[in-house]
Design a protein around this motif. Structure first.
Motif, PDB file in Angstrom:
ATOM      1  N   THR A 133       6.274  -1.822 -12.133  1.00  0.00           N
ATOM      2  CA  THR A 133       5.679  -0.500 -12.271  1.00  0.00           C
ATOM      3  C   THR A 133       5.098  -0.347 -13.667  1.00  0.00           C
ATOM      4  OG1 THR A 133       7.776   0.486 -12.961  1.00  0.00           O
ATOM      5  CG2 THR A 133       7.267   0.517 -10.599  1.00  0.00           C
ATOM      6  N   LYS A 173       0.834  -1.207   0.000  1.00  0.00           N
ATOM      7  CA  LYS A 173       0.000   0.000   0.000  1.00  0.00           C
ATOM      8  C   LYS A 173       0.869   1.258   0.000  1.00  0.00           C
ATOM      9  CE  LYS A 173      -3.917   2.053   2.517  1.00  0.00           C
ATOM     10  NZ  LYS A 173      -3.302   3.356   2.867  1.00  0.00           N
ATOM     11  N   GLN A 174       1.950   1.244   0.786  1.00  0.00           N
ATOM     12  CA  GLN A 174       2.852   2.386   0.836  1.00  0.00           C
ATOM     13  C   GLN A 174       3.524   2.613  -0.514  1.00  0.00           C
ATOM     14  OE1 GLN A 174       5.424   1.413   4.131  1.00  0.00           O
ATOM     15  NE2 GLN A 174       4.109   2.449   5.621  1.00  0.00           N
ATOM     16  N   GLU A 195      -1.690   0.425 -11.125  1.00  0.00           N
ATOM     17  CA  GLU A 195      -0.916   0.542  -9.903  1.00  0.00           C
ATOM     18  C   GLU A 195       0.296  -0.394  -9.954  1.00  0.00           C
ATOM     19  OE1 GLU A 195      -3.646  -0.401  -6.753  1.00  0.00           O
ATOM     20  OE2 GLU A 195      -4.157   1.710  -6.449  1.00  0.00           O
ATOM     21  N   LYS A 247       2.336   1.815  -3.475  1.00  0.00           N
ATOM     22  CA  LYS A 247       1.360   2.363  -4.408  1.00  0.00           C
ATOM     23  C   LYS A 247       1.124   3.846  -4.156  1.00  0.00           C
ATOM     24  CE  LYS A 247      -0.958  -2.114  -4.945  1.00  0.00           C
ATOM     25  NZ  LYS A 247      -2.187  -2.902  -4.695  1.00  0.00           N
ATOM     26  N   GLU A 248       1.042   4.223  -2.884  1.00  0.00           N
ATOM     27  CA  GLU A 248       0.816   5.629  -2.550  1.00  0.00           C
ATOM     28  C   GLU A 248       1.993   6.487  -2.982  1.00  0.00           C
ATOM     29  OE1 GLU A 248       0.032   5.616   1.616  1.00  0.00           O
ATOM     30  OE2 GLU A 248      -2.071   5.005   1.394  1.00  0.00           O
ATOM     31  N   GLU A 249       3.224   5.984  -2.755  1.00  0.00           N
ATOM     32  CA  GLU A 249       4.412   6.734  -3.150  1.00  0.00           C
ATOM     33  C   GLU A 249       4.471   6.881  -4.666  1.00  0.00           C
ATOM     34  OE1 GLU A 249       7.936   8.860  -2.891  1.00  0.00           O
ATOM     35  OE2 GLU A 249       6.478   8.314  -1.329  1.00  0.00           O
ATOM     36  N   GLN A 296       1.917   6.864  -6.745  1.00  0.00           N
ATOM     37  CA  GLN A 296       0.875   7.812  -7.144  1.00  0.00           C
ATOM     38  C   GLN A 296       1.307   9.243  -6.855  1.00  0.00           C
ATOM     39  OE1 GLN A 296      -1.845   7.240  -8.756  1.00  0.00           O
ATOM     40  NE2 GLN A 296      -2.294   5.067  -8.552  1.00  0.00           N
ATOM     41  N   ASN A 297       1.963   9.470  -5.719  1.00  0.00           N
ATOM     42  CA  ASN A 297       2.412  10.818  -5.355  1.00  0.00           C
ATOM     43  C   ASN A 297       3.450  11.330  -6.345  1.00  0.00           C
ATOM     44  OD1 ASN A 297       0.738  10.876  -3.106  1.00  0.00           O
ATOM     45  ND2 ASN A 297       2.315  10.139  -1.708  1.00  0.00           N
ATOM     46  N   GLN A 298       4.407  10.458  -6.703  1.00  0.00           N
ATOM     47  CA  GLN A 298       5.435  10.877  -7.650  1.00  0.00           C
ATOM     48  C   GLN A 298       4.837  11.181  -9.018  1.00  0.00           C
ATOM     49  OE1 GLN A 298       8.722   8.149  -7.818  1.00  0.00           O
ATOM     50  NE2 GLN A 298       9.186   8.306  -5.644  1.00  0.00           N
TER      51      GLN A 298
END
Length: 271
Positions: free
Chosen positions: A83, A37-38, A57, A40-42, A44-46
């Motif tokens: 990725t 989960k972390q 994802e 995927k969030e990172e 998405q943020n980048q």
């Protein structure tokens, strides 16, 4: 009565072991879920920082070795990260202008012996990265590189740069796996070149198999600029890794890069 007590104890012990195993499995599953989960969030943020909308994802797996054990040892035996392709190509100055490229091609990163005791400097004993550079991506990188080369003055621009400035523009790329070459079209067919990608000392190079521009052979500087354009884009994906293999495929080029004792953060800084 004593017999009953002796028969109960093993059952109680077995129950405790089963409960502990269940708790460990839950912890293992939960840990893998949280790390995934972390990631995927990172990711998405980048992507958001670059103004990119991502539909897919990334995924992460840790192989069969227990993740909890790896954390206790401070080293993960196996980590694989996939990725998705986030490449976006735009031509802000019009169709004939130099392109702007954001994002990176699809990639699979396989790490073994990933040291995690120092979270600021996670180092993998071995790292393998495979990626696919599509014809569209290679075309855009070549157009960008040749436009930048053509921007020099006559004093510092080479023959190829002056040719680009006056006449030559890359207008199409077609990968041909049968001949293991990349067919490059210049100025809507005014010139063509067949380039064979090579690995030289761990770096990418293009060998001109044949080429022609208005009846004249294209100079070697053109191949050099094309090489530098694709090489710089690969470095954006892979940092200081060495190229191990290149295969021309339908619609693009498959590239495999490897490295030993690689600080994973150097890949982040290469973006």
């Amino acid at each position: 009565m004593a017999k009953t007590k002796r028969s109960v104890f093993p059952k109680v012990l077995l129950t405790i072991v089963v409960v502990l195993l269940i708790l460990v499995l839950i912890a293992e599953f939960g840990l893998r879920f949280i790390i995934g989960k972390q990631l995927k969030e990172e990711f998405q943020n980048q992507a958001a920082q670059q103004g990119i909308t991502v539909e897919e994802e990334p995924s992460i797996s840790f192989g069969a070795s227990p993740l909890l054990l790896g954390l206790a040892k401070g080293s993960l035996n196996e980590v694989t990260v996939d990725t998705p392709d986030t490449v976006q190509i735009t031509y802000p100055g019009g169709a004939s202008s130099a392109p702007e490229i954001t994002g990176t091609p699809q990639a699979t990163i396989e790490l073994s012996g990933l040291g995690i005791r120092d979270q600021q400097n996670p180092v993998a004993q071995n790292l393998t990265l495979t990626t696919f550079a599509s014809d569209e991506f290679v075309l855009a990188t070549m157009q960008k590189q040749m436009a930048e080369s053509a921007g020099g003055t006559d004093e510092n621009a080479g023959l190829a740069a002056m040719l680009v400035q006056e006449l030559v523009k890359v207008t199409d790329i077609t990968s041909d796996p049968a001949s293991e070459t990349v067919e490059v079209e210049f100025t809507d067919g005014a010139a063509r070149a067949s380039l064979r990608p090579l690995v030289l000392n761990g770096q990418l190079a293009f060998e001109i198999v044949n080429s022609e521009l208005l009846g004249f052979t294209l100079p070697e500087e053109v191949s050099t600029m094309l090489t530098e354009g694709v090489q710089s884009s690969i470095q954006n994906v892979a940092g200081g890794l060495q190229i191990a293999d290149i295969q021309v495929a339908d619609g693009g080029i498959n590239i495999t890069l490897t490295g030993q004792n690689i600080n994973v953060r150097t890949l982040e800084s290469a973006d």
